[in-house]
Design a protein around this motif. Structure first.
Motif, short mmCIF file in Angstrom:
data_model
loop_
_atom_site.label_atom_id
_atom_site.label_comp_id
_atom_site.label_asym_id
_atom_site.label_seq_id
_atom_site.Cartn_x
_atom_site.Cartn_y
_atom_site.Cartn_z
N ILE A 240 0.87 -1.18 0.00
CA ILE A 240 0.00 0.00 0.00
C ILE A 240 0.90 1.23 0.00
O ILE A 240 1.82 1.33 0.81
CB ILE A 240 -0.88 0.05 1.28
CG1 ILE A 240 -1.75 -1.20 1.41
CG2 ILE A 240 -1.70 1.32 1.34
CD1 ILE A 240 -3.00 -1.19 0.58
N LEU A 241 0.62 2.12 -0.91
CA LEU A 241 1.40 3.37 -1.00
C LEU A 241 0.50 4.51 -0.53
O LEU A 241 -0.62 4.67 -1.04
CB LEU A 241 1.80 3.57 -2.46
CG LEU A 241 3.01 4.41 -2.76
CD1 LEU A 241 4.24 3.87 -2.05
CD2 LEU A 241 3.25 4.43 -4.28
N THR A 242 0.95 5.28 0.44
CA THR A 242 0.09 6.33 0.98
C THR A 242 0.53 7.71 0.47
O THR A 242 1.66 7.88 -0.02
CB THR A 242 0.16 6.37 2.53
OG1 THR A 242 1.49 6.75 2.89
CG2 THR A 242 -0.16 5.01 3.13
N THR A 243 -0.36 8.66 0.68
CA THR A 243 -0.06 10.05 0.32
C THR A 243 1.22 10.50 1.04
O THR A 243 2.06 11.18 0.46
CB THR A 243 -1.26 10.93 0.72
OG1 THR A 243 -2.34 10.61 -0.16
CG2 THR A 243 -0.95 12.40 0.62
N GLU A 244 1.36 10.08 2.29
CA GLU A 244 2.52 10.50 3.08
C GLU A 244 3.82 9.93 2.48
O GLU A 244 4.82 10.64 2.34
CB GLU A 244 2.33 9.99 4.50
CG GLU A 244 3.15 10.75 5.50
CD GLU A 244 3.00 10.15 6.90
OE1 GLU A 244 2.08 9.33 7.12
OE2 GLU A 244 3.83 10.50 7.75
N ASP A 245 3.78 8.62 2.09
CA ASP A 245 4.98 8.01 1.47
C ASP A 245 5.40 8.82 0.24
O ASP A 245 6.57 9.15 0.04
CB ASP A 245 4.67 6.59 0.95
CG ASP A 245 4.27 5.64 2.05
OD1 ASP A 245 4.78 5.79 3.16
OD2 ASP A 245 3.45 4.72 1.78
N VAL A 246 4.39 9.09 -0.60
CA VAL A 246 4.70 9.73 -1.88
C VAL A 246 5.18 11.16 -1.65
O VAL A 246 6.15 11.62 -2.28
CB VAL A 246 3.46 9.68 -2.82
CG1 VAL A 246 3.68 10.52 -4.06
CG2 VAL A 246 3.16 8.23 -3.20
N ALA A 247 4.52 11.86 -0.72
CA ALA A 247 4.92 13.26 -0.45
C ALA A 247 6.38 13.30 0.00
O ALA A 247 7.16 14.15 -0.43
CB ALA A 247 4.00 13.86 0.60
#
Ligand SMILES: Nc1ncnc2c1ncn2[C@@H]1O[C@H](COP(=O)(O)OP(=O)(O)OP(=O)(O)O)[C@@H](O)[C@H]1O
Ligand SMILES: [Mg+2]
Length: 337
Positions: A240-247
């Motif tokens: 699972i890739l989250t907004t936080e990871d990507v940011a």
């Protein structure tokens, strides 16, 4: 009957190729990819049809992106793609060689400019004019480029961010940063590889980024299920890739773009500083669609910023408008490369 500067306009981007024809509008909007057969090395197809082949049978296809950071890196692939595209829009029976206007990144070297002219000519163009992306983007973003007051436009594409200051129909100052949506994808892949031990493909990364990425806090967090290959076992694996990871992964890339804009602002002639301080910076290009992107640019620069309508189409729309514009104050931009 207007006299056209060229018969077709082409925005050959690092990720997408778009073509404009007078009276028809944008007739092609496809990935700028050339697909070769893995064993025979012959070209199978390009654009949408190339991508379909790739999805159907990835094992026997090699996809090639002809441009890196807006510059031609695979001349053979660029030529094949341009040839196919010109043939498709102007070809068939009674093939009349068209005159072509090509939108190119800012600050091209003479060698790069010659490479573009050679590609278009060898691909079947009877005449070629080049047009710097910032001026095309500004026209496509509905800015009044003939205004004497200087304005700033920033095209954030896949491979390159073009930054331009335009006034009285010309580019006063421009520069480019070799950062865009593709560098953000690479940053996400690097992050997922080191933090999760998962190797992500380009399409999975692109889809996840578009779904969850934000350029700054304050937006609804999202998550995406991504499928890749486990680094240790080599087996298919998901995460699972989250907004936080990507940011966290793309923050540095956004800062590179902001720093590139600051460098251009520092070079603005002092007579134009007031115009620029009072103008509203306009963002174009697909990567400017990211949630929060205009907000972070505005915050970092301390200037008002707006994102153009359909930002990824601004360069091709502006190129198209210049093809059919007889106003010499506008068409002087065409000779500026
Ligand atoms: N909603 C979105 N959020 C984040 N990025 C996006 C979004 N929509 C598109 N993009 C990014 O925009 C980029 C494509 O933009 P565009 O079509 O303007 O590039 P291009 O013209 O092919 O490249 P270049 O001008 O740099 O050579 C891709 O990197 C894509 O990931
Ligand atoms: Mg572009």
């Amino acid at each position: 009957m207007p006299s056209y500067v060229a018969d077709i306009g082409i925005d050959f981007g690092s990720d997408n190729i778009r073509v404009y024809m007078p009276r028809k509008g944008v007739v092609i909007d496809e990935p700028s990819v050339v697909v070769f057969h893995r064993e025979t090395e012959l070209m199978l197809d390009v654009g949408d049809r190339g991508r379909e082949l790739l999805l159907a049978d990835p094992g026997s296809c090699i996809p090639v992106r002809p441009l890196i950071h807006g510059s031609i890196r695979r001349y053979d692939a660029a030529l094949l793609l341009m040839k196919r595209i010109i043939w498709r829009v102007a070809g068939g029976r009674g093939f009349a060689k068209p005159r072509v206007a090509v939108a190119v990144p800012s600050c091209l070297s003479d060698v790069e400019a010659r490479a573009w002219i050679t590609v278009a000519t060898e691909a079947g163009a009877r005449g070629v004019v080049l047009l710097e992306a910032p001026i095309a983007a500004a026209i496509g973003a509905e800015m009044d480029i003939l205004d004497a007051r200087a304005q700033m436009v920033i095209d954030v594409g896949a491979g390159v961010t073009d930054i331009g200051v335009v006034a009285v129909g010309e580019i006063v100052l421009s520069d480019r940063v070799n950062t865009g949506g593709r560098s953000m994808n690479e940053a996400i892949q690097k992050h997922v590889r080191s933090e999760v031990g998962l190797v992500l493909g380009d399409m999975a990364t692109e889809d996840a980024k578009i779904k969850v990425a934000v350029a700054r806090d304050g937006f609804e967090p999202r998550c995406a299920l991504v499928h890749g290959r486990d680094l240790k076992t080599g087996l298919p694996q998901q995460a699972i890739l989250t907004t936080e990871d990507v940011a966290g992964a793309i923050g540095g890339k956004i800062e590179e773009i902001v720093e590139g804009i600051r460098c251009v602002l520092r070079r603005v002639p002092v007579e134009l500083v007031m115009d620029i301080s009072n103008c509203r910076v306009v963002l174009t290009g697909g990567a400017s669609r990211m949630r929060g992107f205009s907000d972070i640019v505005s915050e970092r620069l301390g200037m008002p910023v707006r994102t153009a309508r359909d930002p990824e189409f601004c360069v091709i729309r502006g190129t198209g408008e210049l093809l059919s514009n007889a106003d010499p104050r506008m068409t002087k931009a065409i000779k500026s490369v």
